[in-house]
Design a protein around this motif. Structure first.
Motif, mmCIF file in Angstrom:
data_model
loop_
_atom_site.group_PDB
_atom_site.id
_atom_site.type_symbol
_atom_site.label_atom_id
_atom_site.label_comp_id
_atom_site.label_asym_id
_atom_site.label_seq_id
_atom_site.Cartn_x
_atom_site.Cartn_y
_atom_site.Cartn_z
ATOM 1 N N ASP A 55 0.818 -1.207 0.000
ATOM 2 C CA ASP A 55 0.000 0.000 0.000
ATOM 3 C C ASP A 55 0.858 1.266 0.000
ATOM 4 O O ASP A 55 0.366 2.343 -0.295
ATOM 5 C CB ASP A 55 -0.925 0.016 1.228
ATOM 6 C CG ASP A 55 -1.788 1.269 1.270
ATOM 7 O OD1 ASP A 55 -2.398 1.613 0.237
ATOM 8 O OD2 ASP A 55 -1.843 1.921 2.333
ATOM 9 N N HIS A 56 2.141 1.148 0.300
ATOM 10 C CA HIS A 56 2.996 2.326 0.412
ATOM 11 C C HIS A 56 3.903 2.478 -0.805
ATOM 12 O O HIS A 56 4.652 1.571 -1.141
ATOM 13 C CB HIS A 56 3.828 2.274 1.702
ATOM 14 C CG HIS A 56 2.998 2.536 2.901
ATOM 15 N ND1 HIS A 56 2.364 1.545 3.599
ATOM 16 C CD2 HIS A 56 2.659 3.702 3.503
ATOM 17 C CE1 HIS A 56 1.681 2.076 4.590
ATOM 18 N NE2 HIS A 56 1.843 3.388 4.558
ATOM 19 N N VAL A 73 3.507 7.569 0.286
ATOM 20 C CA VAL A 73 2.064 7.810 0.226
ATOM 21 C C VAL A 73 1.341 6.470 0.264
ATOM 22 O O VAL A 73 1.882 5.446 -0.147
ATOM 23 C CB VAL A 73 1.651 8.581 -1.049
ATOM 24 C CG1 VAL A 73 2.250 9.969 -1.075
ATOM 25 C CG2 VAL A 73 2.015 7.821 -2.305
ATOM 26 N N SER A 74 0.113 6.501 0.742
ATOM 27 C CA SER A 74 -0.743 5.322 0.742
ATOM 28 C C SER A 74 -1.498 5.271 -0.579
ATOM 29 O O SER A 74 -2.200 6.220 -0.944
ATOM 30 C CB SER A 74 -1.738 5.398 1.907
ATOM 31 O OG SER A 74 -2.793 4.481 1.705
ATOM 32 N N ASN A 76 -3.992 3.336 -1.273
ATOM 33 C CA ASN A 76 -5.429 3.285 -0.981
ATOM 34 C C ASN A 76 -5.982 4.677 -0.711
ATOM 35 O O ASN A 76 -7.090 5.005 -1.136
ATOM 36 C CB ASN A 76 -5.708 2.358 0.204
ATOM 37 C CG ASN A 76 -5.616 0.906 -0.202
ATOM 38 O OD1 ASN A 76 -6.036 0.527 -1.291
ATOM 39 N ND2 ASN A 76 -5.047 0.086 0.662
ATOM 40 N N GLU A 77 -5.216 5.500 -0.011
ATOM 41 C CA GLU A 77 -5.671 6.868 0.235
ATOM 42 C C GLU A 77 -5.717 7.672 -1.062
ATOM 43 O O GLU A 77 -6.653 8.437 -1.288
ATOM 44 C CB GLU A 77 -4.784 7.550 1.265
ATOM 45 C CG GLU A 77 -5.022 7.062 2.668
ATOM 46 C CD GLU A 77 -4.172 7.785 3.707
ATOM 47 O OE1 GLU A 77 -3.712 8.917 3.443
ATOM 48 O OE2 GLU A 77 -3.979 7.197 4.778
ATOM 49 N N LEU A 78 -4.709 7.487 -1.914
ATOM 50 C CA LEU A 78 -4.718 8.203 -3.193
ATOM 51 C C LEU A 78 -5.950 7.829 -4.017
ATOM 52 O O LEU A 78 -6.541 8.678 -4.678
ATOM 53 C CB LEU A 78 -3.451 7.911 -3.998
ATOM 54 C CG LEU A 78 -2.165 8.557 -3.508
ATOM 55 C CD1 LEU A 78 -1.020 8.202 -4.452
ATOM 56 C CD2 LEU A 78 -2.298 10.066 -3.395
ATOM 57 N N SER A 80 -8.786 7.272 -3.019
ATOM 58 C CA SER A 80 -9.997 7.894 -2.490
ATOM 59 C C SER A 80 -9.969 9.429 -2.571
ATOM 60 O O SER A 80 -10.980 10.072 -2.298
ATOM 61 C CB SER A 80 -10.217 7.459 -1.040
ATOM 62 O OG SER A 80 -9.211 7.995 -0.203
ATOM 63 N N VAL A 81 -8.843 10.005 -2.948
ATOM 64 C CA VAL A 81 -8.712 11.468 -3.023
ATOM 65 C C VAL A 81 -9.556 12.020 -4.173
ATOM 66 O O VAL A 81 -9.623 11.437 -5.252
ATOM 67 C CB VAL A 81 -7.224 11.867 -3.208
ATOM 68 C CG1 VAL A 81 -7.086 13.337 -3.579
ATOM 69 C CG2 VAL A 81 -6.434 11.555 -1.958
#
Length: 116
Positions: A55-56, A73-74, A76-78, A80-81
């Protein structure tokens, strides 16, 4: 992880770069993928994925605030941005790195943004 952001081929290269980075602290690959917000000023040039934590990802990150920096950066977070108009991050389909990450980072510090 949104598979649209990183292709299977890019993931293979990013993971290989992650393994090479663990073996060589001076490893300075060219970016493999460029991600960006189509309705904002954020850009990411990613060079590697952590082989122990998929994930990183590592690369040059520019959130559009005039202070690009290298870091993790993650993914998974990207995925969802959303930008100012609610659009998701996209992969630049035509990006081909012409320099090593350290050169992109130097140029970005001078310009206050990622320049490709």
């Amino acid at each position: 992880m949104n598979n649209v952001l990183i292709t299977a081929e890019q993931r293979i290269v990013l993971l290989a770069n992650g393994r090479a980075s663990l073996e060589n602290p001076d490893f300075d690959p060219a970016p493999v993928v460029k991600l960006f917000t189509p309705d904002g000023g954020a850009t990411w040039l990613l060079t590697e994925i952590d082989p122990d934590d998929h994930d990183h990802a590592f690369g040059l990150c520019d959130l559009g605030l005039g202070k690009p920096e290298m870091g993790w950066v993650s993914l998974n977070e990207l995925a969802s941005v959303r930008g100012g108009l609610g659009l998701p991050i996209e992969r630049d389909l035509f990006f081909q790195a012409k320099k090593r990450l350290s050169v992109y980072a130097r140029d970005a510090r001078l310009a206050g943004r990622i320049v490709v």
